[in-house]
Write a protein that holds these residues in place. Structure first.
Motif, short mmCIF file in Angstrom:
data_model
loop_
_atom_site.label_atom_id
_atom_site.label_comp_id
_atom_site.label_asym_id
_atom_site.label_seq_id
_atom_site.Cartn_x
_atom_site.Cartn_y
_atom_site.Cartn_z
N ILE A 1 70.17 33.62 -10.04
CA ILE A 1 70.39 34.04 -11.44
C ILE A 1 71.48 35.30 -11.32
CG2 ILE A 1 69.25 35.18 -13.30
CD1 ILE A 1 66.76 34.25 -12.28
N PRO A 2 72.49 34.94 -12.02
CA PRO A 2 73.64 36.01 -12.18
C PRO A 2 73.29 37.32 -12.56
CG PRO A 2 74.45 33.84 -13.19
CD PRO A 2 72.90 33.80 -12.95
N LEU B 1 71.35 39.00 -16.36
CA LEU B 1 69.91 39.51 -16.21
C LEU B 1 69.23 40.60 -17.19
CD1 LEU B 1 67.44 38.34 -14.35
CD2 LEU B 1 68.17 40.02 -12.79
N THR B 2 68.51 40.01 -18.14
CA THR B 2 67.48 40.93 -18.50
C THR B 2 66.10 40.50 -18.21
OG1 THR B 2 67.31 39.89 -20.74
CG2 THR B 2 69.30 41.51 -20.38
N GLN B 3 65.27 41.35 -18.46
CA GLN B 3 63.72 40.95 -18.41
C GLN B 3 63.31 39.64 -19.04
OE1 GLN B 3 62.04 42.23 -15.83
NE2 GLN B 3 60.44 40.85 -16.18
N ALA C 1 65.44 36.47 -17.50
CA ALA C 1 64.84 36.38 -16.26
C ALA C 1 63.51 35.38 -16.32
CB ALA C 1 64.69 37.44 -15.40
N VAL C 2 62.53 35.72 -17.41
CA VAL C 2 61.30 35.05 -17.62
C VAL C 2 61.60 33.62 -18.10
CG1 VAL C 2 59.19 34.97 -18.90
CG2 VAL C 2 59.94 37.25 -18.05
N HIS C 3 62.70 33.54 -18.94
CA HIS C 3 63.00 32.13 -19.29
C HIS C 3 63.52 31.10 -18.36
CE1 HIS C 3 61.71 32.65 -23.51
NE2 HIS C 3 62.24 33.70 -23.59
N LEU C 4 64.44 31.78 -17.33
CA LEU C 4 64.86 31.12 -16.41
C LEU C 4 63.82 30.77 -15.23
CD1 LEU C 4 68.25 32.82 -16.01
CD2 LEU C 4 67.91 30.46 -17.16
N ALA C 5 63.07 31.56 -14.78
CA ALA C 5 62.21 31.46 -13.64
C ALA C 5 61.23 30.45 -14.03
CB ALA C 5 61.58 32.79 -13.42
#
Length: 80
Positions: A66-67, A71-73, A76-80
């Motif tokens: 994740i670049p 990255l915001t919280q 990050a939740v949507h990508l993980a």
């Protein structure tokens, strides 16, 4: 230079890098024609870099990246 030393030519190196849970390991397995990397339908299966050798190619499978600048919280939740 390798031929002068009676060495075989070096394999072509291919790296598969991308976001988490997009099918990098599945792509590597399809290119290889058999299961070379563990692949599941969830994030976090690939924990470290993995090299696989297939017919003149060295394939590198990587965990999701994740670049930092995106990255915001919430992202990050949507990508993980």
């Amino acid at each position: 230079r390798r031929a002068l030393r009676d060495m075989r030519p070096r394999n072509v190196r291919v790296a598969v890098i991308g976001y988490p849970n997009v099918g990098k390991s599945a792509l590597l397995n399809r290119l290889a024609g058999k299961v070379k990397a563990k692949s599941e339908n969830r994030a976090g299966v690939t924990k470290a870099l993995q090299w696989s050798r297939v017919e003149g190619f060295d394939l590198l499978d990587s965990p999701g990246i994740i670049p930092a600048k995106f990255l915001t919280q919430e992202v990050a939740v949507h990508l993980a």
